[in-house]
Motif scaffolding. Sequence first.
Motif, PDB file in Angstrom:
ATOM      1  N   ILE A 107      33.006 -19.079  38.757  1.00 41.70           N
ATOM      2  CA  ILE A 107      32.326 -19.636  39.928  1.00 41.70           C
ATOM      3  C   ILE A 107      31.657 -18.439  40.598  1.00 41.70           C
ATOM      4  CG2 ILE A 107      32.613 -20.772  42.158  1.00 41.70           C
ATOM      5  CD1 ILE A 107      35.076 -22.167  40.982  1.00 41.70           C
ATOM      6  N   CYS A 108      30.362 -18.567  40.927  1.00 40.55           N
ATOM      7  CA  CYS A 108      29.609 -17.429  41.465  1.00 40.55           C
ATOM      8  C   CYS A 108      28.812 -17.815  42.702  1.00 40.55           C
ATOM      9  CB  CYS A 108      28.627 -16.896  40.422  1.00 40.55           C
ATOM     10  SG  CYS A 108      29.399 -16.274  38.918  1.00 40.55           S
ATOM     11  N   ALA A 109      28.603 -16.829  43.561  1.00 47.45           N
ATOM     12  CA  ALA A 109      27.695 -16.934  44.695  1.00 47.45           C
ATOM     13  C   ALA A 109      26.497 -16.039  44.387  1.00 47.45           C
ATOM     14  CB  ALA A 109      28.376 -16.471  45.978  1.00 47.45           C
ATOM     15  N   GLN A 110      25.291 -16.587  44.549  1.00 50.70           N
ATOM     16  CA  GLN A 110      24.067 -15.822  44.303  1.00 50.70           C
ATOM     17  C   GLN A 110      23.105 -16.050  45.457  1.00 50.70           C
ATOM     18  OE1 GLN A 110      22.677 -13.772  41.504  1.00 50.70           O
ATOM     19  NE2 GLN A 110      21.420 -13.390  43.306  1.00 50.70           N
ATOM     20  N   GLY A 111      22.711 -14.973  46.120  1.00 49.71           N
ATOM     21  CA  GLY A 111      21.744 -15.071  47.213  1.00 49.71           C
ATOM     22  C   GLY A 111      20.332 -14.824  46.711  1.00 49.71           C
ATOM     23  N   TRP A 112      19.365 -15.485  47.365  1.00 46.88           N
ATOM     24  CA  TRP A 112      17.946 -15.308  47.054  1.00 46.88           C
ATOM     25  C   TRP A 112      17.190 -15.127  48.351  1.00 46.88           C
ATOM     26  CZ3 TRP A 112      16.688 -14.348  42.232  1.00 46.88           C
ATOM     27  CH2 TRP A 112      17.553 -14.793  41.224  1.00 46.88           C
ATOM     28  N   GLU A 113      16.591 -13.945  48.533  1.00 47.43           N
ATOM     29  CA  GLU A 113      15.836 -13.644  49.737  1.00 47.43           C
ATOM     30  C   GLU A 113      14.349 -13.907  49.490  1.00 47.43           C
ATOM     31  OE1 GLU A 113      15.503 -10.080  53.013  1.00 47.43           O
ATOM     32  OE2 GLU A 113      15.976  -9.535  50.944  1.00 47.43           O
ATOM     33  N   LYS A 114      13.711 -14.561  50.463  1.00 47.14           N
ATOM     34  CA  LYS A 114      12.279 -14.845  50.363  1.00 47.14           C
ATOM     35  C   LYS A 114      11.524 -13.525  50.388  1.00 47.14           C
ATOM     36  CE  LYS A 114       8.934 -18.071  52.239  1.00 47.14           C
ATOM     37  NZ  LYS A 114       8.698 -18.848  51.061  1.00 47.14           N
ATOM     38  N   ALA A 115      10.624 -13.342  49.423  1.00 48.02           N
ATOM     39  CA  ALA A 115       9.828 -12.117  49.311  1.00 48.02           C
ATOM     40  C   ALA A 115       8.390 -12.516  48.992  1.00 48.02           C
ATOM     41  CB  ALA A 115      10.394 -11.208  48.230  1.00 48.02           C
ATOM     42  N   GLY A 116       7.569 -12.658  50.014  1.00 45.13           N
ATOM     43  CA  GLY A 116       6.189 -13.114  49.808  1.00 45.13           C
ATOM     44  C   GLY A 116       6.205 -14.541  49.291  1.00 45.13           C
ATOM     45  N   ALA A 117       5.549 -14.757  48.155  1.00 43.74           N
ATOM     46  CA  ALA A 117       5.502 -16.093  47.553  1.00 43.74           C
ATOM     47  C   ALA A 117       6.683 -16.327  46.605  1.00 43.74           C
ATOM     48  CB  ALA A 117       4.196 -16.282  46.804  1.00 43.74           C
ATOM     49  N   GLY A 118       7.557 -15.333  46.421  1.00 36.57           N
ATOM     50  CA  GLY A 118       8.658 -15.461  45.470  1.00 36.57           C
ATOM     51  C   GLY A 118      10.018 -15.189  46.095  1.00 36.57           C
ATOM     52  N   TRP A 119      10.945 -14.808  45.222  1.00 38.72           N
ATOM     53  CA  TRP A 119      12.323 -14.572  45.624  1.00 38.72           C
ATOM     54  C   TRP A 119      12.828 -13.296  44.984  1.00 38.72           C
ATOM     55  CZ3 TRP A 119      13.694 -17.874  49.238  1.00 38.72           C
ATOM     56  CH2 TRP A 119      13.024 -19.095  49.293  1.00 38.72           C
ATOM     57  N   GLN A 120      13.713 -12.617  45.683  1.00 40.77           N
ATOM     58  CA  GLN A 120      14.403 -11.473  45.094  1.00 40.77           C
ATOM     59  C   GLN A 120      15.900 -11.685  45.242  1.00 40.77           C
ATOM     60  OE1 GLN A 120      12.967  -8.056  47.199  1.00 40.77           O
ATOM     61  NE2 GLN A 120      14.442  -8.260  48.859  1.00 40.77           N
ATOM     62  N   PRO A 121      16.690 -11.219  44.260  1.00 36.83           N
ATOM     63  CA  PRO A 121      18.139 -11.396  44.336  1.00 36.83           C
ATOM     64  C   PRO A 121      18.697 -10.719  45.578  1.00 36.83           C
ATOM     65  CG  PRO A 121      17.506 -10.415  42.236  1.00 36.83           C
ATOM     66  CD  PRO A 121      16.277 -10.477  43.086  1.00 36.83           C
ATOM     67  N   LYS A 122      19.659 -11.373  46.210  1.00 41.29           N
ATOM     68  CA  LYS A 122      20.281 -10.823  47.418  1.00 41.29           C
ATOM     69  C   LYS A 122      21.797 -10.954  47.281  1.00 41.29           C
ATOM     70  CE  LYS A 122      19.793  -9.141  51.595  1.00 41.29           C
ATOM     71  NZ  LYS A 122      19.180  -7.881  51.875  1.00 41.29           N
ATOM     72  N   GLY A 123      22.350 -10.236  46.349  1.00 44.68           N
ATOM     73  CA  GLY A 123      23.791 -10.212  46.159  1.00 44.68           C
ATOM     74  C   GLY A 123      24.283 -11.264  45.182  1.00 44.68           C
ATOM     75  N   ARG A 124      25.337 -10.903  44.461  1.00 44.34           N
ATOM     76  CA  ARG A 124      25.994 -11.825  43.525  1.00 44.34           C
ATOM     77  C   ARG A 124      27.447 -11.389  43.406  1.00 44.34           C
ATOM     78  NH1 ARG A 124      24.826 -15.424  39.362  1.00 44.34           N
ATOM     79  NH2 ARG A 124      26.283 -15.378  37.633  1.00 44.34           N
ATOM     80  N   THR A 125      28.344 -12.351  43.500  1.00 40.06           N
ATOM     81  CA  THR A 125      29.759 -12.085  43.272  1.00 40.06           C
ATOM     82  C   THR A 125      30.361 -13.303  42.577  1.00 40.06           C
ATOM     83  OG1 THR A 125      31.843 -11.350  44.273  1.00 40.06           O
ATOM     84  CG2 THR A 125      30.517 -12.895  45.558  1.00 40.06           C
ATOM     85  N   CYS A 126      31.345 -13.069  41.702  1.00 40.16           N
ATOM     86  CA  CYS A 126      31.927 -14.147  40.898  1.00 40.16           C
ATOM     87  C   CYS A 126      33.448 -14.090  40.915  1.00 40.16           C
ATOM     88  CB  CYS A 126      31.450 -14.054  39.450  1.00 40.16           C
ATOM     89  SG  CYS A 126      29.663 -14.273  39.248  1.00 40.16           S
ATOM     90  N   PHE A 127      34.041 -15.215  40.603  1.00 47.76           N
ATOM     91  CA  PHE A 127      35.490 -15.322  40.426  1.00 47.76           C
ATOM     92  C   PHE A 127      35.735 -16.000  39.086  1.00 47.76           C
ATOM     93  CE2 PHE A 127      39.369 -17.938  40.902  1.00 47.76           C
ATOM     94  CZ  PHE A 127      40.284 -16.892  40.987  1.00 47.76           C
ATOM     95  N   THR A 128      36.570 -15.402  38.251  1.00 46.00           N
ATOM     96  CA  THR A 128      36.906 -15.972  36.943  1.00 46.00           C
ATOM     97  C   THR A 128      38.257 -16.644  37.022  1.00 46.00           C
ATOM     98  OG1 THR A 128      35.657 -14.226  35.847  1.00 46.00           O
ATOM     99  CG2 THR A 128      37.238 -15.460  34.502  1.00 46.00           C
ATOM    100  N   LEU A 129      38.316 -17.903  36.598  1.00 44.84           N
ATOM    101  CA  LEU A 129      39.559 -18.666  36.624  1.00 44.84           C
ATOM    102  C   LEU A 129      40.441 -18.314  35.451  1.00 44.84           C
ATOM    103  CD1 LEU A 129      37.775 -21.930  37.579  1.00 44.84           C
ATOM    104  CD2 LEU A 129      39.357 -20.703  39.025  1.00 44.84           C
TER     105      LEU A 129
END
Length: 129
Positions: A107-129
């Motif tokens: 299960i993961c959290a992934q952030g996406w920051e608005k950058a002009g007309a697109g998106w850039q990654p803004k952090g990712r963290t996961c938990f493995t069951l």
Amino acid sequence: MNDIRTVKGLFAAAVLACGVVALAPSAHADHQSCSNRDDIPGVCLKVVNEGTRVTYAEAYHDGRTGAWEGHIDLHREGRATIQRPDRKPPQAAIWSGVDDYAPGMRICAQGWEKAGAGWQPKGRTCFTL
């Protein structure tokens, strides 16, 4: 002689109690992590589970990185991704219920920051069951 029976009885009761405790299911765990500052910070993940059974998952803004504009995805391997609309700061993506996963699923959290007309990654963290 009566004292020996009492001691043996107490010992047997203690052994039985230990066996019962060992067979009891594990308690709910609350796992929480945030994307690393050395990587790209921005999101945190909270997962409440008992083994591979998940009862709550939340992907949320970490609060350390200011109020960036964008969204946060909650990826649940083998299930639909939960995504909130774009906001500043981004809103949490939350799932609640009962889901059983296979061992090793993530299960993961992934952030996406608005950058002009697109998106850039803004952090990712996961938990493995």
